[in-house]
Each structure stands twice: as structure tokens, then as C-alpha cells.
Design an enzyme around this catalytic site. Structure first.
Site, mmCIF file in Angstrom:
data_model
loop_
_atom_site.group_PDB
_atom_site.id
_atom_site.type_symbol
_atom_site.label_atom_id
_atom_site.label_comp_id
_atom_site.label_asym_id
_atom_site.label_seq_id
_atom_site.Cartn_x
_atom_site.Cartn_y
_atom_site.Cartn_z
ATOM 1 N N SER A 111 6.679 -3.391 2.210
ATOM 2 C CA SER A 111 6.028 -3.740 3.480
ATOM 3 C C SER A 111 4.580 -4.190 3.323
ATOM 4 C CB SER A 111 6.098 -2.549 4.443
ATOM 5 O OG SER A 111 7.396 -2.424 4.980
ATOM 6 N N LYS A 166 3.721 -7.566 4.586
ATOM 7 C CA LYS A 166 3.318 -7.809 5.972
ATOM 8 C C LYS A 166 1.831 -8.132 6.103
ATOM 9 C CE LYS A 166 7.025 -5.007 7.943
ATOM 10 N NZ LYS A 166 7.685 -4.082 7.018
ATOM 11 N N SER A 224 5.131 -1.155 11.390
ATOM 12 C CA SER A 224 5.833 -1.775 10.261
ATOM 13 C C SER A 224 7.226 -2.273 10.626
ATOM 14 C CB SER A 224 5.931 -0.782 9.092
ATOM 15 O OG SER A 224 6.166 -1.462 7.877
ATOM 16 N N LYS A 269 -1.920 -1.147 4.505
ATOM 17 C CA LYS A 269 -0.473 -1.153 4.723
ATOM 18 C C LYS A 269 0.260 -0.309 3.686
ATOM 19 C CE LYS A 269 2.837 -2.414 7.322
ATOM 20 N NZ LYS A 269 3.413 -1.083 6.986
#
Length: 396
Positions: free
Chosen positions: A66, A69, A129, A236
Site C-alpha cells: 500500500s 498509494k 487505505s 503510509k
């Protein structure tokens, strides 16, 4: 600490100007031994100077999960900044995006055929997320997720990510979606520097999605450091079974920001505690100086035959230096120029060099200094008088 002792004073056919250093540091005891952290790949970077303070297999290929992202957000922020899209623009949710929330992935829980704003999708991506929000945003911006991934790769090349390729917008497992902790640190620095207003989304601790056709859902930010009262404001988390736990984090308790990226943490708890351990080690053992600010810090130079006795000089880039605390005693900063500088002097004319020397650096840094103003030459009669005065008295 006596900052004057950090300035090198010498006169060898040059004029030396005193420089005020802004000390940006933290009061911790010093222990330079590398931190022992249970991680497969990691890096620690000073945000202002770009100095790498620690690295472990930093160029090893990883699956960013993730943390992908971050780039998804950057592409959207870039379009927002350039007014190609607006936060209030709405995206119609496709079955492809909706099914992501039904497949066990982290999700915002958007509804099929619903209309969702770009801002809500960004919050769903950044704060909770949501993989479903990533697909919806990608399709809303580029038509297909594949086309959006091409935009991500174009941006990666622009930023200078040398070992990164994106094949999707969410970071779900794909052998063609890869990066390194070094590239993710560079990407995180770019995000913070270029989009400071939008970056504030990353510090929000929860997001409530008021679903159409369903009850509102409130989810917390998955970044564990946001809840530790250490100045964390991003960036993140990530998890893939093949990669284990990962975290890109940014911490700025006062004036100084550090960026840490690690992957291969065995548990969530280790991810949190060992990321904090790495960041604390960086603050405890290193310090960053603001040497000069672009177009702001002024240096004064003596002129010859000018209508002004002095000309102001400045640098065209921010100059920061990060060094181990043990090396502070060897830091030397000075201005070198052949002076006085003969008029006429044009604005932006190079008039000197800012020199930064440290025992921690292989060679001295040399930063050009440019005239901040135009200085005209005095008239002919005054020029004769000044030249005569100099011949007699040696006074410029």
C-alpha cells in the site's frame, strides 16, 4: 554551543563574511552505533538536506504494497495543482472498483454506481487505505487502472525513481509492481515538498464515509506513529504476505523532519517500535544546519567604484547540511570572493562562493552567490578621485 567557533576566519586574497547558522537540532545524548532493528530493508533520510543517515539493503527490490498509494496520491495532487481536476468532481463507481471491497482487501466500502467526489476518494485512499477507492480514482482520472498506472510510471521517471515500476494503483500483489525503500523515501520527500496542503490528509487520524444506501463507516488511519505524540504526520503503511509489514513514515516534532522507510517487519508491533527506534536514533546522533535560504539569506560584499559601498548577495538554492553531532567541531562555513567587486554589477551576477566544509563530507561544497541588486558605476570624475585616493592611501 558557540556557533562562532564553527566559522573559518582567514584572509588570503579573499574577503570572509560572517554567516549565521540556524541550529536545528534536538537535545539527546549521543550514541553513534548503528541501531539494531529487525527489518529486511530500510532507509532514514533527512528531509531538508536529503542526507541518508542510515540504510540497509536500500536498493533491494521490494513489493511496496500500500505504499504504492503514495504515488497514486501524487498523480491526483498534480492534476489538482494544475487545475485539471477538482476535489468536488464526482466519479461513478464501477463494478470493478466495487468488487475490491468485496474481496477482503482494505476498503473504503464504496457502493456500486454511486457518485463519489475526488476528495472523498483521496481520503479513502490516504486515511483508510481503500483499494476500492484507488481503482475508482484511477478509472475516474484515466479511464482504466492500466492507463492510470502509466501516469504513475511517467511521474516516477520525472521524480527520478530509478528502480520502481507500477502496474496498479493500490499495491495489491503483482510481480510487476515493485520499488525500493530508497525510491519510496525520495517519493515521500517529493510528496511533502510539492503538495504541502494536500499532504495534510496524511495526518488525519480517521475518516467517516457516509455511504449511499448504507450506514456511515468510520475507520482510523493505519499509520501507528500518528498516535505516538512524536510529531508524525505521514506517510503510509503496507502489508503483503510475501513482503510482510512495511511503513513509510515522516516525523517533524520541531523544525527538522526525518523520513524513514522500512519493509520486512515481522509484526505490526515490530513495525511500529522499530520505526520509532530508527527515527529516534537519527535525531539523537545527527544534526541539521540551515546554512542559507534561497533568495532570502543576504551576504554583504564590498564594492569598488560603485554608487553603493556594498552589494547584497544571495544563493539560488536552499543550503542545508546534516552531519553527525560528533563532527560539529570540524564544521567550517565561509564566503570567498575576490574583492572589492568592481562596478557596474548586474543583478544575478555571480559575485562569490559559499563554502561549506565538514570532516563528514568527502569534499567541500561550493555554492555560487549572486548579486541581489544592480549597482551602477560612479561618474568619471568621482572614479578618478577614488582611484587617486586608493593610489595614495590604499583605501577602497
Amino acid at each position: 554551543m558557540d556557533l562562532k567557533s564553527l566559522i573559518l576566519n582567514k584572509m588570503i586574497k579573499t574577503k570572509i563574511l560572517t554567516i549565521l547558522l540556524l541550529f536545528i537540532s534536538f537535545s539527546f545524548s549521543s550514541s553513534w552505533a548503528n541501531p539494531k532493528i529487525d527489518v529486511r530493508s530500510a532507509i532514514l533520510m533527512d528531509y531538508h538536506s536529503g542526507k541518508i543517515l542510515y540504510e540497509l539493503e536500500a536498493d533491494q527490490q521490494i513489493y511496496p504494497a500500500s505504499m504504492t498509494k503514495i504515488m497514486t496520491s501524487i498523480v491526483a495532487f498534480d492534476l489538482l495543482k494544475n487545475e485539471k481536476i477538482k476535489l468536488s468532481d464526482e466519479v461513478i463507481i464501477s463494478e470493478n472498483a466495487w468488487r475490491m471491497s468485496k474481496s477482503g482487501y482494505s476498503s473504503m466500502f464504496i457502493m456500486l454506481n454511486d457518485k463519489v467526489t475526488i476528495e472523498d476518494l483521496l481520503k479513502g485512499i490516504i486515511i483508510v487505505s481503500g483499494n476500492d477507492a484507488c481503482v475508482a480514482l484511477a478509472e475516474g482520472i484515466a479511464g482504466t487502472e492500466s492507463a492510470f498506472a502509466d501516469m504513475m510510471n511517467d511521474k516516477a521517471a520525472e521524480i527520478g525513481l530509478e528502480n520502481t515500476n507500477f502496474s496498479n494503483s493500490s499495491g495489491i500483489n503483482d510481480p510487476d509492481n515493485y520499488s525500493t525503500v530508497r525510491d519510496i523515501a525520495i517519493m515521500s520527500k517529493y510528496l511533502i515538498e510539492k503538495y504541502p496542503v494536500y499532504y495534510e490528509y496524511f495526518a488525519e487520524k480517521e475518516f467517516t464515509w457516509d455511504r449511499t444506501g448504507g450506514d456511515p463507516i468510520t475507520q482510523g488511519n493505519r499509520n501507528p506513529l500518528l498516535y505516538k505524540n512524536i510529531g508524525a504526520d505521514g506517510v503510509k503503511t503496507g502489508y503483503l504476505a510475501v513482503e510482510q509489514y512495511s511503513l513509510a513514515s515522516s516525523v517533524m516534532p520541531k523544525e527538522r523532519r526525518l523520513i524513514a522507510v522500512g519493509t520486512g517487519f515481522k509484526t505490526k508491533q515490530i513495525r511500529s517500535t522499530h520505526s520509532m527506534k530508527l527515527i529516534s536514533w537519527g535525531y539523537r546522533n545527527t544534526t541539521t544546519y540551515e546554512i542559507a535560504k534561497k533568495d532570502t539569506t543576504d551576504f554583504k560584499f564590498k564594492t569598488w567604484l560603485g554608487k553603493k559601498d556594498f552589494v547584497q548577495g544571495t544563493v539560488k538554492e536552499d543550503v542545508y547540511l546534516t552531519i553527525p553531532k560528533k563532527s560539529v567541531k570540524d564544521l567550517k562555513v565561509y564566503i570567498k570572493y575576490n574583492g572589492p567587486i568592481k562596478a557596474p554589477i548586474n543583478k544575478d551576477q555571480e559575485i562569490g562562493t559559499l563554502i561549506v566544509e565538514s570532516s563528514d563530507e568527502d569534499e567541500a561544497r561550493e555554492i555560487p552567490v549572486y548579486a541581489k541588486e544592480k549597482v551602477k558605476k560612479v561618474n568619471f570624475l568621482k572614479s578618478l578621485f577614488l582611484s587617486f585616493n586608493y593610489m595614495i592611501w590604499g583605501d577602497v
